[in-house]
Each structure stands twice: as C-alpha cells, then as structure tokens.
Design a protein around this motif. Structure first.
Motif, PDB file in Angstrom:
ATOM      1  N   LEU B 255     188.179 -48.494  67.787  1.00  0.00           N
ATOM      2  CA  LEU B 255     186.731 -48.251  67.718  1.00  0.00           C
ATOM      3  C   LEU B 255     186.022 -49.432  67.075  1.00  0.00           C
ATOM      4  O   LEU B 255     184.972 -49.868  67.534  1.00  0.00           O
ATOM      5  CB  LEU B 255     186.447 -46.978  66.913  1.00  0.00           C
ATOM      6  CG  LEU B 255     186.815 -45.657  67.582  1.00  0.00           C
ATOM      7  CD1 LEU B 255     186.509 -44.489  66.655  1.00  0.00           C
ATOM      8  CD2 LEU B 255     186.048 -45.505  68.883  1.00  0.00           C
ATOM      9  N   PHE B 341     190.614 -42.641  82.798  1.00  0.00           N
ATOM     10  CA  PHE B 341     189.816 -41.901  81.830  1.00  0.00           C
ATOM     11  C   PHE B 341     190.577 -41.670  80.530  1.00  0.00           C
ATOM     12  O   PHE B 341     190.031 -41.850  79.448  1.00  0.00           O
ATOM     13  CB  PHE B 341     189.340 -40.557  82.396  1.00  0.00           C
ATOM     14  CG  PHE B 341     188.482 -39.823  81.399  1.00  0.00           C
ATOM     15  CD1 PHE B 341     187.186 -40.253  81.132  1.00  0.00           C
ATOM     16  CD2 PHE B 341     188.979 -38.741  80.689  1.00  0.00           C
ATOM     17  CE1 PHE B 341     186.412 -39.619  80.179  1.00  0.00           C
ATOM     18  CE2 PHE B 341     188.201 -38.091  79.739  1.00  0.00           C
ATOM     19  CZ  PHE B 341     186.911 -38.534  79.491  1.00  0.00           C
ATOM     20  N   LEU B 348     188.158 -45.314  73.324  1.00  0.00           N
ATOM     21  CA  LEU B 348     186.816 -44.999  72.833  1.00  0.00           C
ATOM     22  C   LEU B 348     186.827 -43.854  71.853  1.00  0.00           C
ATOM     23  O   LEU B 348     185.777 -43.396  71.404  1.00  0.00           O
ATOM     24  CB  LEU B 348     185.911 -44.626  74.020  1.00  0.00           C
ATOM     25  CG  LEU B 348     185.601 -45.734  75.021  1.00  0.00           C
ATOM     26  CD1 LEU B 348     184.864 -45.174  76.221  1.00  0.00           C
ATOM     27  CD2 LEU B 348     184.778 -46.826  74.367  1.00  0.00           C
ATOM     28  N   GLY B 349     188.037 -43.364  71.531  1.00  0.00           N
ATOM     29  CA  GLY B 349     188.124 -42.274  70.566  1.00  0.00           C
ATOM     30  C   GLY B 349     187.743 -40.927  71.151  1.00  0.00           C
ATOM     31  O   GLY B 349     187.425 -40.003  70.414  1.00  0.00           O
ATOM     32  N   LEU B 350     187.754 -40.825  72.469  1.00  0.00           N
ATOM     33  CA  LEU B 350     187.402 -39.554  73.103  1.00  0.00           C
ATOM     34  C   LEU B 350     188.636 -38.736  73.440  1.00  0.00           C
ATOM     35  O   LEU B 350     188.566 -37.522  73.588  1.00  0.00           O
ATOM     36  CB  LEU B 350     186.632 -39.802  74.413  1.00  0.00           C
ATOM     37  CG  LEU B 350     185.252 -40.432  74.300  1.00  0.00           C
ATOM     38  CD1 LEU B 350     184.739 -40.786  75.687  1.00  0.00           C
ATOM     39  CD2 LEU B 350     184.297 -39.480  73.617  1.00  0.00           C
TER      40      LEU B 350
END
Lengths: 626, 399
Positions: B255, B341, B348-350
C-alpha cells in the motif's frame, strides 16, 4: 443434435447472452473497484503514503553537539569539553553462542580488564540501554586500545568505539558548586516545554549553571541521515544536518578571586561558604562552599556509594552549596536589620543612649552579652562597633511583633531575608524569618514545645533562635545598605556569547526592590560598621585596622547549640564610602567572627584590591596595627 | 472489416509468413494487449530489479524476456490448431493433469513449506499452472458432453467434482491461490454452460457454508483446515496495519509503495521496491512496483490492458463458431479475470494475500508460458471463427 432443435438452440443462445452479460457485469464491477481503489491510494492519499515510504527508508542518527563553554568574567575557561572513547558492544550483533563468541568475549575481557564471566553476564541483550541497543563496557578507553580494536575490527563484530563529548574542568575543583552536571534528558523532562524538540539520549544540564543556562549551552543536535533498506543496511548517505555547538556563558565570577576565596576558606578545613558580590549590580564575583568535590565525577555514571559520600551528613555533604543552601542563624550580622528597623520605625534615634548592663531578663530567662561583657552607656554606632547584644536585646523587646509580621520581621523581608534571592542557580533555600503566627502554628500542631514569646523577638534581634539564612541572602542585605537601598538580584552569568566570543545577550536581572532609608539611617549604619573594623575597640579591628582601603563590616558569632562550637560570620563592604564589593563568609564551628570568617573576607578583599599580602598568618593581622 | 482484409491477403499466390502463421486471423487487440503486458513486465523488471542479484542486473529482465518470446511462439503455434479436436482427448488430458499434480507430491521441490514445482533441466515447472488450462479445455469438453441433461443435478455435481478434485490436490500442496483459481474456472464453466439458476444458488450456499466452516467453525472446534499462515493472510488483509510486523507487513508495504507513487510515479526515486521494503516484488507484488514507479498513470494503463484482454475474450465468447470454443474462452476469461482481480486486489489491500500471480506481469516461466498458452487457445478460437465465420447462430453446442 442441438442443431436439429433450433428452438432450443435459440433458448440456449439467449441464455448464453444473459450469462455472458452477468459475467461481463462482474468483470466491469471488479475493474471499477480496482481503479477506484487505485485512485484512492495514489491520487487522494498519495502524499501520506509518500511520507510513510520516506519514514521507512530514512534513518536519522542523532549527532550530539558540543556544549557551550563556561568562562569567567575575564574569558578564562572554567568548563569546556573533551572527547572520550566509549567502548560499546551491541549484544544482538555478537556471533551466535559457540567458539567464536567465546573467543571474542575472551579478547574483550583482556582489553577491558573485566573478568570473563562478568563480561558474559554484562553482554546479555537485556542489559542494553534500549532493546537491540548497546552495552557500554568502558567509558574512557585508552587510545592504544582504541587503535587495537580498530585494527582488528573483523575479530570484534558488534563492538564499536564511539567518541562522545564530556565536560572538562581545566581548573579542577575551582567553583565546583556552581557548574552542576550534565545528564541525559529524562522521560519526565521531555514532557516539559523547556525541553521541546529534544529526544531520549540528548544531554541537558541537570543542575547548577548547566541547568540554568541549558537552553544556550545545549546547542542543537544534528543528524546524519542515512538511507536504509528493509534489513536496516545502510544504502547511502543523505544530506547531513550538522550539529550546532552550544553558546558560551560568561560568568561574573573572577576566577582568581574565586581561587583566593576557596583557598582561604579551605584553610580551615571546616564546612563554610563565602560570597563576593558587586553591590551595585548583583554580579557574583566569587562564591564558594566547603567541603568541595571534583566536578568531573559527574562525567561518568555515578555509583551509589559515591553519591552517598557526596551527600552524607557525616561528610558535611560536599555536594551542598552552602552559600545558597545553608540554613544558618546569621547571629550579629543580623544587627544590620534590627538597627534599620529600630531607626526607621522610630524605636530609637542614632543618638539614643542605652545602658548596657551586660544582661537583659525576659520572663525569667536571662540574655547576656557574649563573653559576659558589660559595655555601659552606648549609642547605636557604639553598639555596632562593639557588637553589644544587650543594646539589641532591648530593641528586640521593644519591637512589635504580631501575626505573620513585626517591625524587625518586616525589615528582614525588605532586605530579602526569608525568600529566595532569585540567583541564577537552582535549589536555593528561602531561609526563615520567624514570626508569632509561624511559631504558634507549629505549637498548635505540637511540633514545638512553646508558642511565640517576647524571648523569640529578643533572640531574633541578634540573629539567633529560629532565624535561618545563608551567606548569599546576607550579601544581598549588606549590598542594599552599601548601594543606598537597592535590593539587587544576584547573578552568576554576565552574558551569553557566540562560539567566537561575541555577546548575544547580557544578563541583567532587574533589582528586587528599593528600600527608601530615612535621612541618617544609612550613615549611622555605615558609621557603626566602619568603626567595628577601624577603631581599636571594634570587633574586627585585629583584622582590618590599619588598612589603606577603608572597609566596613560586621562580625557574627552564632551559637549552634550545646557541645557545638560557634559558627563564625563576617560581612564586609569596601571601600567603605562607596562600596564596590560586598563579601560575606561563614564558617561552621569556626568560632568568633573575627577569628575565622573575617580573615577569609580579608584575603578576598586583598586579592580584589590587589593589596600586597602582608606576611602574616590568618587571624593575626591585628599585629600589623601595633 | 477485419475479415475482409484477411480475405484480400489470401489472393496472394504464395502465402506470406504472417499468412502461414495466420497472424491476420488473430484478434489484433487481444494480441496487442498480451504483447504490451509482457513488454511492460520486462520494462518494469528491467528498471526495478537491477540490484536484486549482485553482478547480474538483468537476471530477471533477461529471463522474463526469454519466457515472453517463448510464450509468444507458443501462442502463435497454438493459434493455428483447430482447438475443437482437443475436446476428443479430454479424458487423457484430465488424467495427465491429475498425474502431473500428483508428481509434485512425489518429486516436487519445496519452497517455503509447500511443494509446487518439479525441477526440470534449466527450468522449474509448476504443474498447477498448467493444470488451470488443462482443466479449462477438459472441463469444457465434459460440460458439452452433458448438455442434454442440463437440469439434471447429477450433471452439475459431476462437473463440480471434476473441477474440485484437482483443486483439492493443489490445495494440499499447499497452494491455496491456484486452488481458488481452479474453483472459479469450474464455477464459470458451469455457469456459462447453462447450469440452472437453482443449482447455482445451491452451490453458492454450499460455498458460503464451506467458507464459514473453514474460516470460523473448524478452527473454533480445534480442527484447523487452513495452515496458520494461510488463515492469517486471509484475515489480516482486512486491517493490514493492525499487525505490521507479521502478516499485514506485506500488504502494508504494498500500500505504501502504490500510494507513494502518486499521479505519475516516483521513477528512479522509488524506494519501497529498491530498498526491499516490498516483499516478492518481482512476482506477487509487481503491481505495487508499477504503482510506485509509474504512479496512477502506469498502474491504470496496466489495468486498461487487462480490461482490453478480458473485453476481447468476452466478445470472442459470443462469436465463437461452436459452444466448445465459447466454454474454453469463458474458462480462460474466468482464469484471467480472477487472477488479475485477486492479485491486484491483494496489492491494493482489497483481497487476502494468496500467492496468485499477475498474468504476463509477474516474473515466472510457468505463469508466463501458461498464460500465453491460454491466450493462444483464445486466438485459436478466433482463427477458427474467421476461417469459418459464424453469425452467432452457429454458436451452439456441437454434436
């Protein structure tokens, strides 16, 4: 088979279209989420993350600045710095347990002289000052050993020799009580605004001048900024911020006068103190206290037994600066205050004659002159000259005292007794001017055996009883008479200077208050003080008679209880007409004022006025007048 | 329009090399996206991994370029074949796939507690990568086989089992990421092949229940199914900074790397990757390297290339001359979408950290070659469509 069933095929086709649309919708959503998140991270919060990235990579190594020097009024260096080589071992960087570690500890044992087993114990990681930090094995490693370790660096992983600045005192014990010590800033101190911008490990003055003028002496730490990788390895140096050396403090002290005073005081081998001050400005020209100590003792971690020795009562607590921390009865030197009060409050005039019968009885208690002397009819000047106690006892009886004040008490306070002088040294004592309210309060709390009586005021009139003061307060009081009524704020620092000696700031503390003497009061007092030294019947004639420079002063001999020798006091000002120096000295267990304290003051005045030393022993100057 | 141009070139007496390679029958956009991605990967590695191996500044760059070239050759070669024939050998391929995964258990090289590779001369082969493509072509074949009994739950269950078995084996390696890719491929093929909604809803329910069992119930009962680090990775992404020293460290550093890139990136001033704060920067976290070096523009560009790739795949899915092609392209699109994805999401830390590579971007021979193989298969579907164009009506199951 499906080809032959076009109806189902169409259903199949539309079903596929729906499902592809669902799949495509999922893809659109996922990509949108990704792009929005990317937007949030890089565009919205980019600066914040950039800061974090920089925090990651930049390590700052604090570079301690050299502290400013302390010089005397003539620029002679009293406190400066020297570097010392500290042997530091970082336990976590030592080789893992095994023959390598054993060999290294054995070599270190030889270098430091610490026994192998002790060393092994010392080098446990939990002994480091901070987690993962170093253990200091030697504070001051000899140069030969430093070179040896440098040359064999590969054999000593985890071992560093670091140069650190420590205070250096080129004049040895001189003025030891004034400077104070330097130490690492404590966690509690870091909370205070005074220490803003400092960090753990920074050095600050912890007492004395070092504390008082720390913000100038301290300087500004610099930083070596290095870029480190994730393992903490150095990957290049960034711009350094150099340390800024501290500013110098120029004291009002004259180191020659200081040395003279210390030698004179020290010659008695008794606890005592002296203060020499310019009465016009409050500049302290010399200030000493015995017993004394080596100020360099604080440049190394001090052991408990060392500290005990410095503060123990049976050693007369060498660390205490008796000039500002003593709590002494001033004895006859206090007659300055009683005389002023009596004249100003109209209890008496300069011409009033009192019959000194050698004794005053108050409520069955008999107060006598020292040495059971009887002086007969005397006026104020006579009483000061011969130091008649009976004369002042009568004034003490006559003076009003009630509540938290009294005629003598109020004047004592005006002269600055019973309150701190405001000198630029920490830990100054207030002293005590006893009054009825204070004593009665103690009595009601059963902390004393009796309430306030007239006898207390009688005691106070000659500076005995509960009265407590220190030489500095007395110097301030005598300065007020000497300078015509100004109660000055004494100070040790004259100015703050740059490293190159240019004055940045002059230290000019405002006077505390102005005493408005009635006409004649000051003249009467000075006359009495002058006669005490100049007239053959004066108490200090044996020391000051026959001096070319007229000196005025007052002796004092304080009773410190049964079985304890009297405390010697002397306060003087010179030249008597327009004094430019006031000197006060006291010596515990020193006996008569004229025998111990007066000769100390004489030595200081001789040095100040550059009077050639008469080849006579201390206390025998009286022989000169014959 | 494109088709016309292709026909015109056919009028040449001697077919050109491009003609023989059927380059003109390929989807040019898909080709562009794939080549741009591998080129960008080589470019990024070239600028970001120079200090990784002392004395060999271009170690990763050179190798990735080589894998890319071999991959492109594989893609072009595969594109020439009539993919439909693969369907006939689905059972053989499926067996081969299971066999190769089992081989890993016998001869595999262990790395950080899991066996995923087989050591070959000059190459470490990762069968689970290839398994993804084999599963797609085999499962698509199995799915078509049973289109007549679409509503029969046994069909759905059989497809599910065929997909779950290799997924389970890969999970046991353990390689949770690839197992999840295989699972997603299976579900997508099932979905596109027309499984009834009620079956899908039921599967969804089972997946949720299973997830709850694995992540919550089983550990609570003292029977951990996931290894501790897997569990930690799966849950720590929810709050990476809560535990920066442990599982959250990687995500946190990713991040910081991406965020610090800002609009246009830090270029040569990048420090997160260059000073090794960012872990696995040439493989799993290469997207973070791109984010730091090239900023929102660079990372956004990469996402666009993937979007282009997926869009062309979805378009091809509709246009395929037969249903087998549709399912193969659908499976590959699912594989790419899921990997892109999950990997970017993890950067992206998702998404949790699962060790899924970013296709064509992450360094690694197996991943690059298999991705090009998959794109080659899609190109084959495209080429076949162009040779025997359908209008969509032909896009029905073969028999």
């Amino acid at each position: 088979m499906y080809m032959r069933e076009p109806g189902r095929s169409e259903a199949e086709q539309s079903r596929l279209a729906v499902r592809v649309a669902v799949f495509a919708g999922l893809a659109v959503v996922l990509f949108a989420v990704g792009v929005l998140r990317l937007w949030q991270l890089e565009i919205l919060n980019g600066d914040e993350y950039l800061q974090q990235a920089n925090d990651n990579r930049i390590a700052e190594i604090r570079v301690q600045p050299p502290r400013g020097k302390v010089v005397d009024r003539n620029g002679k260096i009293l406190v400066s710095n020297r570097t010392r080589n500290e042997l530091r071992v970082t336990p976590v960087e030592l080789p893992p347990p095994g023959p390598k570690l054993k060999a290294e500890i054995r070599s270190l044992s030889q270098v430091t002289g610490i026994r192998y087993l002790d060393l092994k114990k010392k080098l446990r990681p939990e002994n480091a000052d901070v987690p993962g930090g170093a253990v200091i094995l030697s504070q001051d490693l000899g140069l030969e050993k430093v070179f040896y370790l440098r040359e064999n660096r590969d054999r000593f992983p985890g071992v560093d020799v670091e140069r650190v600045f420590v205070r250096d005192y080129p004049r040895g014990y001189l003025a030891a009580h004034l400077f104070g010590n330097v130490g690492e800033v404590t966690a509690e101190q870091l909370e205070l605004p005074r220490y803003r911008g400092l960090r753990q490990g920074d050095l600050v003055g912890q007492s004395g001048i070092e504390y008082e003028y720390d913000r100038f002496l301290r300087g500004a730490p610099g930083a070596t900024r290095i870029q480190v990788d994730s393992l903490g390895n150095t990957r290049g140096t960034l711009a350094d911020k150099p340390a800024t050396a501290g500013q110098n403090v120029r004291l009002t002290i004259d180191s020659d006068l200081q040395a003279t005073g210390e030698a004179a005081l020290g010659s008695f081998g008794l606890p005592g103190a002296f203060v020499a001050m310019d009465p016009r400005t409050g500049e302290i020209l010399a200030m000493g206290s015995t017993p004394t100590f080596d100020p360099a003792i604080f440049t190394r971690p001090i052991t408990e037994s060392q500290y005990r020795q410095l503060t123990a009562k049976q050693n007369d607590a060498p660390l205490a600066n008796r000039a500002i921390q003593g709590l002494y009865p001033p004895a006859s030197t206090f007659k300055l205050i009683t005389a002023t009060a009596a004249l100003e409050e109209g209890l008496i005039t300069p011409q009033t004659v009192v019959e000194d019968t050698g004794e005053v009885t108050v409520d069955t208690i008999s107060f006598k002159n020292a040495g059971d002397k009887v002086y007969g009819p005397i006026d104020m000047v006579d009483a000061l000259r011969v130091s008649s106690d009976v004369y002042f006892y009568e004034l003490g009886l006559e003076a009003r005292a009630s509540g938290d004040g009294g005629q003598i008490q109020d004047w004592a306070k005006l002269y600055g007794l019973g309150e701190t002088t405001g000198i630029d040294l920490p830990a100054e004592t207030e002293g005590l001017v006893p009054n009825p309210k204070w004593r009665n309060q103690l009595f009601s709390e059963e902390l004393t055996d009796r309430p306030w009586t007239d006898g207390d005021n009688v005691n106070l009139s000659v500076g005995q009883g509960d009265m407590q003061t220190n030489p500095l307060q007395m110097a301030v009081a005598y300065s007020a008479v000497a300078n015509g009524g100004t109660v000055v704020t004494p100070h040790l620092a004259q100015s703050i200077e740059t490293v190159t000696g240019e004055t940045i700031e002059e230290v000019l503390p405002a006077a505390k208050r102005q005493i408005e003497f009635s006409p004649g009061t000051r003249e009467t007092l000075l006359d009495g003080f002058e006669q005490a030294l100049q007239e053959p019947t004066g108490t200090a004639y044996q020391v000051f008679g026959n001096w070319k420079i007229p000196v005025a002063g007052k002796t004092g001999t304080a009773e410190r209880g049964t079985d304890v020798p009297d405390q010697s006091w002397f306060a003087a000002m010179a030249p008597a007409g327009d004094p430019e120096i006031v000197v006060v000295a006291t010596i515990e267990r020193g006996g008569f004022g004229a025998d111990a304290a007066a000769p100390v003051v004489a030595r200081i005045l001789e040095a100040y006025f550059e009077i050639p030393q008469v080849p006579s022993a201390v206390g025998k100057s009286g022989a000169v007048s014959d | 329009m494109e088709a016309r141009r292709g026909r015109i070139e056919l009028t040449n007496d001697r077919p050109s090399l491009a003609e023989r390679l059927r380059l003109s029958y390929m989807d040019p956009w898909m080709l562009t996206a794939a080549i741009a991605l591998i080129a960008f990967s080589v470019f990024t590695l070239g600028s970001a991994t120079q200090d990784d191996i002392p004395g060999q500044p271009l170690y990763f760059t050179f190798r990735q370029a080589l894998y890319g070239l071999i991959g492109i050759a594989v893609m072009i070669a595969v594109a020439r074949f009539d993919y439909s024939r693969v369907r006939e050998v689905r059972i053989g391929l499926y067996s081969l796939m299971i066999g190769s995964i089992l081989m890993v258990f016998l001869f595999g090289a262990a790395a950080r507690g899991s066996r995923r590779w087989i050591e070959l001369p000059y190459f470490r082969f990762q069968p689970s990568e290839l398994a993804k493509v084999i599963l797609i072509v085999a499962l698509a074949g199995f799915a078509i086989e049973m289109t007549r009994r679409m509503d029969d739950p046994r069909r759905t269950i059989r497809i599910l089992l065929l997909g779950s078995f290799p997924a389970l084996l890969v999970f046991l390696q353990p390689d949770l990421g690839t197992a999840l890719v295989l699972g997603f491929i299976t579900l997508t093929i099932l979905f596109l092949s027309g499984a009834p909604w009620k079956h899908l809803v039921a599967i969804g329910g089972v997946v949720v229940a299973l997830g709850a069992l694995v992540l919550v119930a089983a550990p609570a009962a003292g029977v951990p199914i996931l290894r501790a680090y897997q569990q930690e990775r799966l849950t720590s992404f929810l709050s990476p900074s809560a535990n920066p020293a442990e599982a959250g460290y990687q995500v946190n550093q990713a991040l910081i790397a991406i965020g610090s890139g800002g609009k246009t990136g830090r270029g040569g001033d990048s420090t997160q990757a260059d000073l090794r704060f960012l872990p696995e920067r040439h493989t799993d976290f290469i997207f973070a390297v791109i984010g730091e070096r090239f900023g929102f523009l660079g990372a956004g560009f990469v996402i666009c290339l993937y979007a282009l790739l997926i869009w062309r795949a979805l378009r091809l899915l509709i246009q395929s001359k037969n249903f087998y092609g549709t399912l193969v392209v659908g499976g590959i699109a699912a594989m790419l979408l899921f990997q892109v994805f999950v990997n970017i999401g993890m950067n992206l830390g998702l998404m949790p950290v699962t060790g899924i590579t970013l296709p064509l971007m992450s360094y690694g021979g197996s991943s690059v070659l298999v991705t090009f193989l998959a794109i080659g298969l899609m190109q084959a579907v495209h080429v076949q469509m162009r040779l025997e164009p359908g209008d969509g009506a032909n896009n029905t199951p073969l028999r």
